[in-house]
Design a protein around this motif. Structure first.
Motif, PDB file in Angstrom:
ATOM      1  N   SER A   1      16.443  39.070   0.286  1.00 34.82           N
ATOM      2  CA  SER A   1      15.743  39.084   1.599  1.00 34.82           C
ATOM      3  C   SER A   1      15.065  40.449   1.522  1.00 34.82           C
ATOM      4  O   SER A   1      14.647  41.139   0.368  1.00 34.82           O
ATOM      5  CB  SER A   1      16.711  39.309   2.900  1.00 34.82           C
ATOM      6  OG  SER A   1      17.405  40.493   2.668  1.00 34.82           O
ATOM      7  N   ASP A   2      14.154  40.549   2.701  1.00 31.14           N
ATOM      8  CA  ASP A   2      13.437  41.673   2.533  1.00 31.14           C
ATOM      9  C   ASP A   2      14.044  43.217   3.069  1.00 31.14           C
ATOM     10  O   ASP A   2      13.517  44.053   3.682  1.00 31.14           O
ATOM     11  CB  ASP A   2      12.257  41.497   3.565  1.00 31.14           C
ATOM     12  CG  ASP A   2      12.424  41.411   5.041  1.00 31.14           C
ATOM     13  OD1 ASP A   2      13.896  41.376   5.275  1.00 31.14           O
ATOM     14  OD2 ASP A   2      11.605  41.399   5.870  1.00 31.14           O
TER      15      ASP A   2
ATOM     16  N   ALA B   1      17.299  48.011  -5.603  1.00 28.24           N
ATOM     17  CA  ALA B   1      17.920  47.385  -4.380  1.00 28.24           C
ATOM     18  C   ALA B   1      18.613  48.485  -3.143  1.00 28.24           C
ATOM     19  O   ALA B   1      19.395  49.108  -3.590  1.00 28.24           O
ATOM     20  CB  ALA B   1      18.830  46.271  -4.518  1.00 28.24           C
TER      21      ALA B   1
ATOM     22  N   PRO C   1      10.456  45.584   0.006  1.00 33.05           N
ATOM     23  CA  PRO C   1       9.864  45.357  -1.310  1.00 33.05           C
ATOM     24  C   PRO C   1       8.567  44.666  -1.494  1.00 33.05           C
ATOM     25  O   PRO C   1       8.251  43.673  -0.586  1.00 33.05           O
ATOM     26  CB  PRO C   1      10.935  44.377  -1.827  1.00 33.05           C
ATOM     27  CG  PRO C   1      11.738  43.902  -0.404  1.00 33.05           C
ATOM     28  CD  PRO C   1      11.576  44.915   0.300  1.00 33.05           C
ATOM     29  N   THR C   2       7.699  44.887  -2.658  1.00 31.25           N
ATOM     30  CA  THR C   2       6.370  43.946  -2.566  1.00 31.25           C
ATOM     31  C   THR C   2       6.791  42.778  -3.241  1.00 31.25           C
ATOM     32  O   THR C   2       8.077  42.440  -3.692  1.00 31.25           O
ATOM     33  CB  THR C   2       5.588  44.801  -3.653  1.00 31.25           C
ATOM     34  OG1 THR C   2       6.299  44.988  -5.122  1.00 31.25           O
ATOM     35  CG2 THR C   2       5.413  46.268  -3.225  1.00 31.25           C
ATOM     36  N   GLN C   3       5.927  41.927  -3.541  1.00 34.76           N
ATOM     37  CA  GLN C   3       6.275  40.423  -4.023  1.00 34.76           C
ATOM     38  C   GLN C   3       6.672  40.767  -5.555  1.00 34.76           C
ATOM     39  O   GLN C   3       7.713  39.946  -5.871  1.00 34.76           O
ATOM     40  CB  GLN C   3       4.952  39.573  -4.022  1.00 34.76           C
ATOM     41  CG  GLN C   3       4.472  39.570  -2.825  1.00 34.76           C
ATOM     42  CD  GLN C   3       3.303  38.505  -2.735  1.00 34.76           C
ATOM     43  OE1 GLN C   3       3.390  37.307  -3.112  1.00 34.76           O
ATOM     44  NE2 GLN C   3       2.103  38.988  -2.404  1.00 34.76           N
TER      45      GLN C   3
ATOM     46  N   GLN D   1       8.357  43.288  -6.813  1.00 34.22           N
ATOM     47  CA  GLN D   1       9.853  43.860  -6.871  1.00 34.22           C
ATOM     48  C   GLN D   1      10.725  42.784  -6.383  1.00 34.22           C
ATOM     49  O   GLN D   1      11.835  42.819  -6.861  1.00 34.22           O
ATOM     50  CB  GLN D   1       9.614  45.070  -5.872  1.00 34.22           C
ATOM     51  CG  GLN D   1       8.929  46.268  -6.445  1.00 34.22           C
ATOM     52  CD  GLN D   1       8.555  47.178  -5.367  1.00 34.22           C
ATOM     53  OE1 GLN D   1       8.871  47.124  -4.080  1.00 34.22           O
ATOM     54  NE2 GLN D   1       7.696  48.333  -5.508  1.00 34.22           N
ATOM     55  N   TYR D   2      10.345  41.933  -5.425  1.00 34.62           N
ATOM     56  CA  TYR D   2      11.277  40.910  -4.790  1.00 34.62           C
ATOM     57  C   TYR D   2      11.620  40.006  -5.964  1.00 34.62           C
ATOM     58  O   TYR D   2      12.698  39.610  -6.019  1.00 34.62           O
ATOM     59  CB  TYR D   2      10.551  40.263  -3.535  1.00 34.62           C
ATOM     60  CG  TYR D   2      11.416  39.308  -2.848  1.00 34.62           C
ATOM     61  CD1 TYR D   2      12.124  39.621  -1.868  1.00 34.62           C
ATOM     62  CD2 TYR D   2      11.533  37.849  -3.256  1.00 34.62           C
ATOM     63  CE1 TYR D   2      12.669  38.810  -0.847  1.00 34.62           C
ATOM     64  CE2 TYR D   2      12.179  37.143  -2.559  1.00 34.62           C
ATOM     65  CZ  TYR D   2      12.942  37.683  -1.325  1.00 34.62           C
ATOM     66  OH  TYR D   2      13.806  36.680  -0.533  1.00 34.62           O
ATOM     67  N   GLN D   3      10.627  39.463  -6.598  1.00 37.56           N
ATOM     68  CA  GLN D   3      11.053  38.647  -7.742  1.00 37.56           C
ATOM     69  C   GLN D   3      11.760  39.274  -8.783  1.00 37.56           C
ATOM     70  O   GLN D   3      12.865  38.674  -9.256  1.00 37.56           O
ATOM     71  CB  GLN D   3       9.607  38.029  -8.196  1.00 37.56           C
ATOM     72  CG  GLN D   3       9.923  37.040  -9.316  1.00 37.56           C
ATOM     73  CD  GLN D   3       8.579  36.313  -9.506  1.00 37.56           C
ATOM     74  OE1 GLN D   3       7.595  36.603  -9.278  1.00 37.56           O
ATOM     75  NE2 GLN D   3       8.743  35.324 -10.576  1.00 37.56           N
TER      76      GLN D   3
ATOM     77  N   LEU E   1      15.936  39.738  -5.311  1.00 34.52           N
ATOM     78  CA  LEU E   1      16.301  40.098  -3.962  1.00 34.52           C
ATOM     79  C   LEU E   1      16.517  38.962  -3.034  1.00 34.52           C
ATOM     80  O   LEU E   1      15.700  38.041  -3.171  1.00 34.52           O
ATOM     81  CB  LEU E   1      15.371  41.238  -3.261  1.00 34.52           C
ATOM     82  CG  LEU E   1      15.201  42.450  -4.148  1.00 34.52           C
ATOM     83  CD1 LEU E   1      13.933  43.293  -3.458  1.00 34.52           C
ATOM     84  CD2 LEU E   1      16.569  43.184  -4.084  1.00 34.52           C
TER      85      LEU E   1
ATOM     86  N   GLU F   1      23.486  38.881  -0.796  1.00 36.08           N
ATOM     87  CA  GLU F   1      23.381  40.261  -1.207  1.00 36.08           C
ATOM     88  C   GLU F   1      24.218  40.686  -2.127  1.00 36.08           C
ATOM     89  O   GLU F   1      24.090  41.687  -2.621  1.00 36.08           O
ATOM     90  CB  GLU F   1      23.204  40.940   0.152  1.00 36.08           C
ATOM     91  CG  GLU F   1      22.153  40.751   1.250  1.00 36.08           C
ATOM     92  CD  GLU F   1      22.494  41.557   2.358  1.00 36.08           C
ATOM     93  OE1 GLU F   1      23.267  42.284   2.612  1.00 36.08           O
ATOM     94  OE2 GLU F   1      21.722  41.138   3.339  1.00 36.08           O
TER      95      GLU F   1
END
Length: 258
Positions: free
Chosen positions: A218-219, A245, A206-208, A210-212, A216, A65
């Motif tokens: 983790s969720d 984040a 997070p959406t997919q 946003q995650y990418q 990130l 993180e």
């Protein structure tokens, strides 16, 4: 502060996730300051009544993180750039003619190198909350400018800004290039100077996308801000969805009594 973790059937997280959550809170609240060493593995094992492997898994979460740094067998320390405080009011006024977008200059004041990367400019049907905020008719489209903001080489914010077609057409807002001074300067030149901004902030998984985009680990929740900018006669001229984040940023708002 010493906390012992006991079995709690209502907390379904694994033990290492619960340990990481407690340490994360101490980092984000300032009990563990930037540059400070975390307690040793031996101390953490005693505090949380946990095995060495469990402690190492918790520490790895915090490393992923970007909250702490360290290697096996060495002290783990809190990163110098941990949770950052963002003051939205500092970014509201348009930049002076010929000056960079204020988000970039404000980051520079903190000693950081900020970059704005434009990902896409397109005409699209916005999400329902954005359409409502802009007063669009059902099925009506708007101009979307999508960008990623980075500080010191790390992606920190995914930004999607939407503009009514009758305002954006014929301006640099529809061009696939960065705008000197940012879109607030274009809106002001167009006769729609920002008069009022209203933020709606929520915490979300997070959406997919946003995650990418934010890399990130983790969720962990993200902070989602829907900002609606109004001009004269309370006309909405811009609606922006900003996602950060949640474990790395906090928002600071100032108010004065009426």
């Amino acid at each position: 502060m010493t906390v012992s973790i006991t079995d709690n059937p209502s907390d379904r997280r694994s033990l290492h996730e619960r340990i990481a959550a407690d340490l994360r809170d101490e980092i984000m609240s300032g009990d563990l300051t930037p540059g400070a060493h975390l307690p040793s593995t031996t101390q953490l094992k005693a505090r949380f009544n946990a095995a060495n492997a469990t402690i190492q898994k918790a520490l790895q979460l915090l490393k992923d993180e970007r909250l702490v740094v360290g290697r096996a067998g060495a002290a783990v320390t809190v990163r110098e750039r941990r949770q950052q405080t963002v003051r939205p009011a500092a970014f509201m006024a348009p930049a002076a003619p010929g000056e960079p977008y204020r988000w970039l200059t404000e980051a520079a004041k903190q000693g950081s190198r900020a970059i704005s990367t434009l990902l896409d400019v397109t005409e699209i049907r916005p999400p329902a909350d954005v359409s409502t905020a802009l007063g669009l008719a059902e099925g009506e489209t708007a101009v979307l400018r999508r960008q990623i903001l980075s500080i010191d080489g790390e992606p920190v914010e995914l930004v999607k800004s939407y503009y009514p077609l009758d305002i954006a057409r014929g301006t640099a807002i529809t061009d696939r290039r960065r705008i000197r001074g940012g879109t607030p300067a274009v809106l002001a030149e167009r006769g729609f100077p920002p008069r009022l901004s209203v933020d709606r902030v929520s915490a979300r998984i997070p959406t997919q996308e946003q995650y990418q985009a934010l890399s990130l680990p983790s969720d962990l929740p993200v902070l989602r801000t829907l900002r609606v900018v109004y001009s004269d006669d309370d006309r909405p001229v811009e609606a922006t969805v900003m996602v950060k984040a949640g474990h790395l940023y906090e928002l600071q708002y100032e108010f004065t009594p009426e």
